[in-house]
Design an enzyme around this catalytic site. Structure first.
Site, short mmCIF file in Angstrom:
data_model
loop_
_atom_site.label_atom_id
_atom_site.label_comp_id
_atom_site.label_asym_id
_atom_site.label_seq_id
_atom_site.Cartn_x
_atom_site.Cartn_y
_atom_site.Cartn_z
N ALA A 1 130.69 66.04 14.48
CA ALA A 1 129.35 65.56 14.67
C ALA A 1 128.54 66.41 15.63
O ALA A 1 127.99 65.92 16.68
CB ALA A 1 129.10 64.11 14.99
N VAL B 1 126.42 71.66 14.22
CA VAL B 1 126.23 71.80 12.57
C VAL B 1 126.36 70.57 11.93
O VAL B 1 125.52 70.30 11.04
CB VAL B 1 127.37 73.01 12.22
CG1 VAL B 1 127.03 73.02 10.52
CG2 VAL B 1 127.11 74.22 12.71
N ASP C 1 133.73 62.05 14.23
CA ASP C 1 134.17 62.99 15.41
C ASP C 1 135.09 62.53 16.27
O ASP C 1 135.36 61.22 16.08
CB ASP C 1 132.91 63.47 16.11
CG ASP C 1 133.23 64.77 16.72
OD1 ASP C 1 132.43 65.75 16.27
OD2 ASP C 1 133.81 64.90 17.72
N ARG D 1 134.11 85.70 13.73
CA ARG D 1 134.58 84.23 13.11
C ARG D 1 136.01 84.36 12.83
O ARG D 1 136.70 83.16 13.08
CB ARG D 1 133.61 84.05 11.79
CG ARG D 1 132.18 83.96 11.95
CD ARG D 1 131.62 83.84 10.63
NE ARG D 1 130.24 83.98 10.46
CZ ARG D 1 129.26 84.89 10.39
NH1 ARG D 1 129.98 86.00 10.50
NH2 ARG D 1 128.25 84.77 10.41
N ASN E 1 141.32 76.57 14.11
CA ASN E 1 140.55 75.68 13.21
C ASN E 1 141.46 75.21 11.84
O ASN E 1 141.20 74.38 11.08
CB ASN E 1 139.08 76.45 12.62
CG ASN E 1 137.98 76.35 13.92
OD1 ASN E 1 138.19 75.72 14.90
ND2 ASN E 1 137.02 77.25 13.88
N SER F 1 133.51 74.87 8.52
CA SER F 1 134.14 75.45 9.60
C SER F 1 134.68 77.08 9.48
O SER F 1 134.95 77.24 8.37
CB SER F 1 135.41 74.58 9.99
OG SER F 1 135.17 73.30 9.98
N ASN F 2 134.58 77.84 10.40
CA ASN F 2 134.94 79.17 10.09
C ASN F 2 136.46 79.48 10.53
O ASN F 2 137.23 78.81 11.29
CB ASN F 2 134.31 79.92 10.87
CG ASN F 2 132.67 80.51 10.31
OD1 ASN F 2 132.72 80.88 9.08
ND2 ASN F 2 131.87 80.29 11.16
N ARG G 1 118.90 83.49 5.13
CA ARG G 1 118.67 84.55 6.09
C ARG G 1 118.23 85.79 5.76
O ARG G 1 117.30 86.51 5.97
CB ARG G 1 120.16 84.82 7.06
CG ARG G 1 120.08 83.68 7.82
CD ARG G 1 121.57 83.90 8.65
NE ARG G 1 121.83 83.07 9.82
CZ ARG G 1 123.11 82.48 10.15
NH1 ARG G 1 124.07 83.14 9.89
NH2 ARG G 1 123.24 81.52 11.07
N HIS H 1 131.87 85.55 4.15
CA HIS H 1 130.96 85.05 5.14
C HIS H 1 131.54 85.94 6.43
O HIS H 1 131.75 85.03 7.32
CB HIS H 1 131.04 83.67 5.15
CG HIS H 1 130.03 83.11 6.30
ND1 HIS H 1 128.78 83.45 6.22
CD2 HIS H 1 130.29 82.23 7.25
CE1 HIS H 1 128.16 82.75 7.16
NE2 HIS H 1 129.11 82.19 7.99
N1 LIG Z 1 130.10 78.57 7.15
C1 LIG Z 1 128.97 78.52 7.74
O1 LIG Z 1 127.93 78.90 7.35
C2 LIG Z 1 128.88 78.02 9.41
C3 LIG Z 1 127.78 78.19 10.06
C4 LIG Z 1 127.62 77.70 11.20
C5 LIG Z 1 128.85 77.17 11.91
N2 LIG Z 1 130.01 77.30 11.16
C6 LIG Z 1 131.23 76.81 11.73
O2 LIG Z 1 131.18 75.35 12.02
C7 LIG Z 1 132.13 74.93 12.75
C8 LIG Z 1 131.21 74.00 13.79
O3 LIG Z 1 130.35 74.60 14.63
P1 LIG Z 1 129.28 73.59 15.53
O4 LIG Z 1 128.48 74.72 16.09
O5 LIG Z 1 129.01 72.54 15.17
O6 LIG Z 1 130.40 73.48 16.70
P2 LIG Z 1 130.47 72.11 17.71
O7 LIG Z 1 131.36 72.53 18.78
O8 LIG Z 1 129.24 71.92 18.08
O9 LIG Z 1 131.04 71.07 16.93
C9 LIG Z 1 132.13 70.83 16.44
C10 LIG Z 1 132.65 69.52 16.45
O10 LIG Z 1 133.84 69.28 15.80
C11 LIG Z 1 134.66 68.23 16.44
N3 LIG Z 1 135.96 68.52 16.22
C12 LIG Z 1 137.05 68.96 16.64
N4 LIG Z 1 138.29 68.78 16.06
C13 LIG Z 1 137.87 67.50 15.47
C14 LIG Z 1 138.77 66.77 14.72
N5 LIG Z 1 140.21 66.89 14.48
N6 LIG Z 1 138.30 65.94 14.00
C15 LIG Z 1 136.67 65.35 14.05
N7 LIG Z 1 136.09 66.46 14.68
C16 LIG Z 1 136.57 67.30 15.39
C17 LIG Z 1 134.27 68.54 18.01
O11 LIG Z 1 134.12 67.41 18.76
C18 LIG Z 1 132.80 68.87 17.90
O12 LIG Z 1 132.05 67.62 17.95
C19 LIG Z 1 132.57 76.09 13.67
O13 LIG Z 1 134.00 76.55 13.16
C20 LIG Z 1 131.56 77.23 13.20
O14 LIG Z 1 132.13 78.70 13.40
C21 LIG Z 1 130.19 77.54 9.84
O1 LIG Z 2 127.97 83.00 13.38
C1 LIG Z 2 128.66 82.05 13.16
O2 LIG Z 2 129.86 82.25 13.69
C2 LIG Z 2 128.54 80.90 12.83
C3 LIG Z 2 127.95 80.70 11.17
O3 LIG Z 2 129.06 81.48 10.47
C4 LIG Z 2 126.61 81.56 11.08
O4 LIG Z 2 126.65 82.43 10.43
O5 LIG Z 2 125.75 81.18 11.78
#
Ligand SMILES: NC(=O)c1ccc[n+]([C@@H]2O[C@H](COP(=O)([O-])OP(=O)(O)OC[C@H]3O[C@@H](n4cnc5c(N)ncnc54)[C@H](O)[C@@H]3O)[C@@H](O)[C@H]2O)c1
Ligand SMILES: O=C(O)C[C@H](O)C(=O)O
EC number: 1.1.1.37
Length: 309
Positions: free
Chosen positions: A9, A12, A33, A89, A96, A120-121, A152, A176
């Site tokens: 939570a 993202v 979370d 990433r 992760n 998740s990345n 984008r 990605h």
């Molecule tokens: N695929 C995509 O297009 C894309 C886009 C944006 C972000 N991401 C990825 O998404 C992930 C989250 O990004 P964010 O900005 O929300 O980070 P964030 O730090 O704001 O949120 C991550 C959350 O995960 C929680 N968490 C960690 N371990 C956990 C577990 N075992 N169980 C439950 N919750 C847990 C944390 O407490 C935190 O609240 C990152 O890996 C980021 O790189 C991917």
């Molecule tokens: O850029 C990042 O690390 C987060 C996500 O994959 C994005 O494209 O916004």
């Protein structure tokens, strides 16, 4: 009664849950979370917007209580760490991988029929990990990256064209990653006309470059990675599934010979519906695009090799 769980939570996950609720994509959205009280607080905050925004979706928050997620139709995994400026990433893989595997196993115990959307990345590798470790059929494991990257791409195209982004079509395939994304400029259109009619080769190359480093640019500005478009793109994918929309969306999916690749999850256009991936769409790529896809898959495969499967 439709139900979606969002694990993580943070930026993202909470944005995704908020968009799902605002658009009434499901009857119930559960956020989970590990951080004590955070999901509960964000869920209460969102529910206090319900009468202001006029939605009926019930948003529930919980701290690591997987029983609350039971019988979800879709589980979105956003838990894990985001990158900081200057990182790729791919550097997130060590931390992760363990988180994604554990939360997916826990969530599936309570929702054995759910479709997984992995955010998740490094997303393509996390999707591959889920595919290899969870024993689910490939139609139920979907990596979200291409929906965001394509959005984008359309934004940067609309900036270059000076037009409304909703009148632009475009797809990004491949991994990605900052160097693995393939914005398909040859297929992009403005009002059904090829964008190549309006933009020079140099301008299109600039648009493609901005798209590829779109996430890194935002990470540089924000100090952590982006969340509004990623959360909305996650919700878009969930909506396409839950509402059986049959939309074509680029997603990271398991390939078994499509696009000349095997034993890898990588971004290709798919039709999304109630079964998750209904169909992989094979685009007529030219030799340059085929080469780019091959190189992209090779880079994704290198990151996959670091997984302890
Ligand atoms: N695929 C995509 O297009 C894309 C886009 C944006 C972000 N991401 C990825 O998404 C992930 C989250 O990004 P964010 O900005 O929300 O980070 P964030 O730090 O704001 O949120 C991550 C959350 O995960 C929680 N968490 C960690 N371990 C956990 C577990 N075992 N169980 C439950 N919750 C847990 C944390 O407490 C935190 O609240 C990152 O890996 C980021 O790189 C991917
Ligand atoms: O850029 C990042 O690390 C987060 C996500 O994959 C994005 O494209 O916004």
């Amino acid at each position: 009664m439709s139900k979606v769980t969002v694990v993580g939570a943070g930026n993202v996950g909470a944005t995704c849950a908020n968009v799902l609720a605002f658009n009434e994509v499901a009857d119930e959205v559960v956020m989970l979370d590990v951080k004590e009280g955070v999901s509960e607080g964000k869920a209460m905050d969102m529910m206090q917007t319900a009468q202001l925004l006029g939605f009926d979706t019930k948003v529930v928050g919980c701290t690591n209580d997987y029983a609350k997620t039971a019988n979800s139709d879709v589980i979105v995994i956003t838990s894990g760490i985001p990158r900081k400026p200057g990182m790729t990433r791919e550097e997130l893989v060590g931390v992760n991988a363990g988180i994604v595997k554990t939360v997916a196993e826990n969530a599936l115990k309570h929702s054995p029929k759910a479709i997984l959307v992995i955010i998740s990345n490094p997303m393509d590798t996390m999707t591959y990990l889920a595919l290899k470790e969870l024993g689910l059929p490939k139609n139920r494991i979907i990596g979200m990256g291409g929906a965001l990257d394509s959005s984008r791409f359309k934004y940067f195209l609309s900036q270059a064209l000076g037009c409304n982004a909703n009148e632009v079509e475009g797809l990004v395939i491949g991994g990605h990653g900052d160097t693995t994304m393939i914005p398909l400029t040859r297929f992009a259109t403005y009002k059904g006309l090829p964008v190549t009619n309006f933009l020079s080769e140099e301008k299109l190359a600039e648009v493609a470059k901005s798209t590829m480093v779109g996430g890194a640019t935002l990470t540089g500005l924000l100090g952590t990675s982006a969340w509004y478009a990623p959360g909305a793109a996650g919700a878009f994918v969930v909506e396409s599934i839950i509402h059986n929309q049959g939309k074509m969306v680029p997603c990271s999916v398991y390939l078994e010979g499509e696009y000349g690749e095997k034993d890898i999850c990588c971004g290709v256009p798919v039709i999304l519906g109630r079964n998750g991936i209904e169909k992989i769409v094979e685009l007529p790529l030219n030799d340059t695009e085929k080469e780019a896809f091959k190189a992209s898959a090779a880079a994704v495969r290198k990151v996959n090799a670091g997984l302890k499967l």
